[in-house]
Write an enzyme that holds these catalytic residues in place. Structure first.
Site, PDB file in Angstrom:
ATOM      1  N   HIS A  82     -11.955   4.840  -2.334  1.00  0.00           N
ATOM      2  CA  HIS A  82     -10.704   4.053  -2.773  1.00  0.00           C
ATOM      3  C   HIS A  82     -10.014   4.064  -1.030  1.00  0.00           C
ATOM      4  O   HIS A  82     -10.227   4.784  -0.229  1.00  0.00           O
ATOM      5  CB  HIS A  82      -9.779   4.955  -3.498  1.00  0.00           C
ATOM      6  CG  HIS A  82      -8.293   4.113  -3.512  1.00  0.00           C
ATOM      7  ND1 HIS A  82      -7.213   3.969  -2.763  1.00  0.00           N
ATOM      8  CD2 HIS A  82      -8.023   3.322  -4.805  1.00  0.00           C
ATOM      9  CE1 HIS A  82      -6.471   3.197  -3.123  1.00  0.00           C
ATOM     10  NE2 HIS A  82      -6.755   2.980  -4.344  1.00  0.00           N
ATOM     11  N   GLU A  89      -7.087   4.331   0.224  1.00  0.00           N
ATOM     12  CA  GLU A  89      -6.374   5.309   0.642  1.00  0.00           C
ATOM     13  C   GLU A  89      -7.358   6.526   1.040  1.00  0.00           C
ATOM     14  O   GLU A  89      -6.871   7.236   2.214  1.00  0.00           O
ATOM     15  CB  GLU A  89      -5.388   5.874  -0.474  1.00  0.00           C
ATOM     16  CG  GLU A  89      -4.323   4.926  -0.725  1.00  0.00           C
ATOM     17  CD  GLU A  89      -3.840   4.749  -1.861  1.00  0.00           C
ATOM     18  OE1 GLU A  89      -4.102   5.694  -2.837  1.00  0.00           O
ATOM     19  OE2 GLU A  89      -3.254   3.636  -2.332  1.00  0.00           O
ATOM     20  N   GLY A 135      -2.665   0.825 -10.109  1.00  0.00           N
ATOM     21  CA  GLY A 135      -1.962   2.045  -9.573  1.00  0.00           C
ATOM     22  C   GLY A 135      -0.637   2.090 -10.358  1.00  0.00           C
ATOM     23  O   GLY A 135      -0.510   2.558 -11.580  1.00  0.00           O
ATOM     24  N   GLY A 136       0.325   1.497  -9.760  1.00  0.00           N
ATOM     25  CA  GLY A 136       1.750   1.767 -10.182  1.00  0.00           C
ATOM     26  C   GLY A 136       1.760   1.532 -11.434  1.00  0.00           C
ATOM     27  O   GLY A 136       2.503   2.381 -12.289  1.00  0.00           O
ATOM     28  N   SER A 162      -1.597  -4.122  -7.050  1.00  0.00           N
ATOM     29  CA  SER A 162      -0.413  -5.080  -7.734  1.00  0.00           C
ATOM     30  C   SER A 162      -0.725  -5.722  -8.893  1.00  0.00           C
ATOM     31  O   SER A 162      -0.054  -6.578  -9.244  1.00  0.00           O
ATOM     32  CB  SER A 162       0.538  -5.601  -6.707  1.00  0.00           C
ATOM     33  OG  SER A 162       1.006  -5.039  -5.404  1.00  0.00           O
ATOM     34  N   GLU A 196     -10.235  -4.085  -3.818  1.00  0.00           N
ATOM     35  CA  GLU A 196      -8.983  -3.877  -3.725  1.00  0.00           C
ATOM     36  C   GLU A 196      -8.517  -4.258  -2.319  1.00  0.00           C
ATOM     37  O   GLU A 196      -8.561  -3.512  -1.264  1.00  0.00           O
ATOM     38  CB  GLU A 196      -8.671  -2.468  -3.850  1.00  0.00           C
ATOM     39  CG  GLU A 196      -8.795  -1.983  -5.164  1.00  0.00           C
ATOM     40  CD  GLU A 196      -8.112  -0.628  -5.826  1.00  0.00           C
ATOM     41  OE1 GLU A 196      -7.452  -0.968  -6.759  1.00  0.00           O
ATOM     42  OE2 GLU A 196      -8.205   0.211  -4.926  1.00  0.00           O
ATOM     43  N   ASN A 248      -5.592   4.286 -11.851  1.00  0.00           N
ATOM     44  CA  ASN A 248      -5.614   5.406 -10.737  1.00  0.00           C
ATOM     45  C   ASN A 248      -4.263   5.748 -10.768  1.00  0.00           C
ATOM     46  O   ASN A 248      -3.388   5.321 -10.222  1.00  0.00           O
ATOM     47  CB  ASN A 248      -6.166   4.621  -9.756  1.00  0.00           C
ATOM     48  CG  ASN A 248      -6.128   5.595  -8.463  1.00  0.00           C
ATOM     49  OD1 ASN A 248      -5.922   6.683  -8.473  1.00  0.00           O
ATOM     50  ND2 ASN A 248      -6.445   4.830  -7.328  1.00  0.00           N
ATOM     51  N   TRP A 249      -4.264   7.242 -11.300  1.00  0.00           N
ATOM     52  CA  TRP A 249      -2.913   7.762 -11.126  1.00  0.00           C
ATOM     53  C   TRP A 249      -2.410   8.363  -9.668  1.00  0.00           C
ATOM     54  O   TRP A 249      -1.217   8.852  -9.689  1.00  0.00           O
ATOM     55  CB  TRP A 249      -2.700   9.078 -12.077  1.00  0.00           C
ATOM     56  CG  TRP A 249      -2.767   8.343 -13.609  1.00  0.00           C
ATOM     57  CD1 TRP A 249      -2.874   6.835 -14.009  1.00  0.00           C
ATOM     58  CD2 TRP A 249      -2.653   9.115 -14.795  1.00  0.00           C
ATOM     59  NE1 TRP A 249      -2.987   6.999 -15.404  1.00  0.00           N
ATOM     60  CE2 TRP A 249      -2.675   8.365 -15.896  1.00  0.00           C
ATOM     61  CE3 TRP A 249      -2.596  10.593 -15.114  1.00  0.00           C
ATOM     62  CZ2 TRP A 249      -2.828   8.646 -17.265  1.00  0.00           C
ATOM     63  CZ3 TRP A 249      -2.746  10.917 -16.399  1.00  0.00           C
ATOM     64  CH2 TRP A 249      -2.608   9.970 -17.529  1.00  0.00           C
ATOM     65  N   LYS A 250      -3.262   8.207  -8.806  1.00  0.00           N
ATOM     66  CA  LYS A 250      -3.279   8.754  -7.307  1.00  0.00           C
ATOM     67  C   LYS A 250      -2.668  10.454  -7.503  1.00  0.00           C
ATOM     68  O   LYS A 250      -2.872  11.005  -8.497  1.00  0.00           O
ATOM     69  CB  LYS A 250      -2.391   7.709  -6.569  1.00  0.00           C
ATOM     70  CG  LYS A 250      -2.883   6.371  -6.764  1.00  0.00           C
ATOM     71  CD  LYS A 250      -2.543   5.376  -5.967  1.00  0.00           C
ATOM     72  CE  LYS A 250      -3.227   4.053  -6.087  1.00  0.00           C
ATOM     73  NZ  LYS A 250      -2.524   3.067  -5.033  1.00  0.00           N
ATOM     74  N   GLY A 287       0.212  -1.614  -3.688  1.00  0.00           N
ATOM     75  CA  GLY A 287       1.406  -0.916  -3.569  1.00  0.00           C
ATOM     76  C   GLY A 287       2.644  -1.939  -3.162  1.00  0.00           C
ATOM     77  O   GLY A 287       3.764  -1.268  -2.883  1.00  0.00           O
TER      78      GLY A 287
END
Ligand code: 13P
Length: 251
Positions: free
Chosen positions: A95, A97, A234-235, A213, A167, A9-11, A173
């Site tokens: 998600h 967010e 993510g990251g 993470s 999640e 997920n590149w957000k 993150g």
């Protein structure tokens, strides 16, 4: 046998050019990863160009959200069939967010999920508890409410197009991964809930991903757990080497 899924997920990261560079770097690194579905989810504006770049490779395309109407006067929204048209086979829905910052609720997750499946997309439905909810021992009840609401009205056949992502919000993150045991205990809870809401064979087949993470050095431990069928990253998905290392958890 459930085929594992590793999704990035590149957000809200990367331009079109940067997105293409990333998949161009990724393609050779994962070309020999068999028995795993590899998915990337760039921003809307990069979808169609990234699709051109991954066509014919073993990487699939996902969007990060969609609307539930097919078309109409809904300024700023993107419909599931438009995502199909851009080359998506998946869409991420719900998600944390989006729930935290954009007013996503179980009801909107449910409408979006139904519409996306009807348009021929597979859906990664995200659930997860806040730190405060975990500390109050509400993890299972929060997850139950989100799953029941998000999957309400879907059929057993619809569920063949659903992947669930657990999640925990406190792990996103933060560098604080849930332990393998903490994740497994929620995953088995979700699988048993799906068995009750649908049937045992649907529950047995549904892929449940962990997100929060996930890194190259913790993916193996997570994937060794019986009910963890993949990762939503993510990251660590923003660099080809680390995402490829995660997608290569089984080699
Ligand atoms: P991080 O891997 O950066 O914690 O993000 C997880 C996530 O939200 C994936 O959807």
């Amino acid at each position: 046998m459930r085929i594992p899924v590793i999704a990035g997920n590149w957000k809200l990261f990367k331009t079109i050019g940067e997105s293409i560079t990333l998949v161009d770097e990724l393609k050779p690194l994962v070309a020999n990863n068999h028995g795993v579905e590899i998915i990337v989810a760039p921003v809307f504006t990069a979808l169609s160009r990234v699709y051109d770049a991954i066509e014919g490779s073993n990487i699939l395309l996902a969007a990060q959200d969609c609307y539930w109407e097919e078309e109409g006067a809904f300024t700023g929204e993107v419909a599931p069939r438009q995502l199909k048209d851009a080359g998506c086979s998946y869409v991420i829905i719900g998600h944390s967010e989006r729930r935290q910052y954009f007013g996503e609720t179980d009801l909107t997750v449910n409408r979006k999920t139904g519409a996306a499946i009807a348009a021929g997309l597979n859906v990664i439905v995200c659930v997860g508890e806040l730190l405060a909810e975990r500390e109050l021992d509400q993890t299972f009840s929060v997850i139950e409410t989100q799953i029941k609401g998000g999957l309400s009205g879907l059929t057993a056949e619809d569920l063949t197009h659903v992947v669930i992502a657990y999640e925990p919000v406190w792990a996103i993150g933060t560098g604080k991964t849930a332990t393998d045991a903490q994740a497994q205990e929620v995953h088995i809870f979700i699988r048993q809930l799906v068995a009750r809401l649908f049937n045992p064979s649907v529950a047995d087949a549904v892929r449940i991903l962990y997100g929060g993470s996930v890194k190259p050095d913790n993916v193996k431990g997570l994937m060794a757990r019986p009910d963890i069928d993949g990762a939503l990253v993510g990251g660590a998905s923003l660099k080809a080497e680390s995402f490829a290392a995660i997608a290569g958890f089984n080699v």
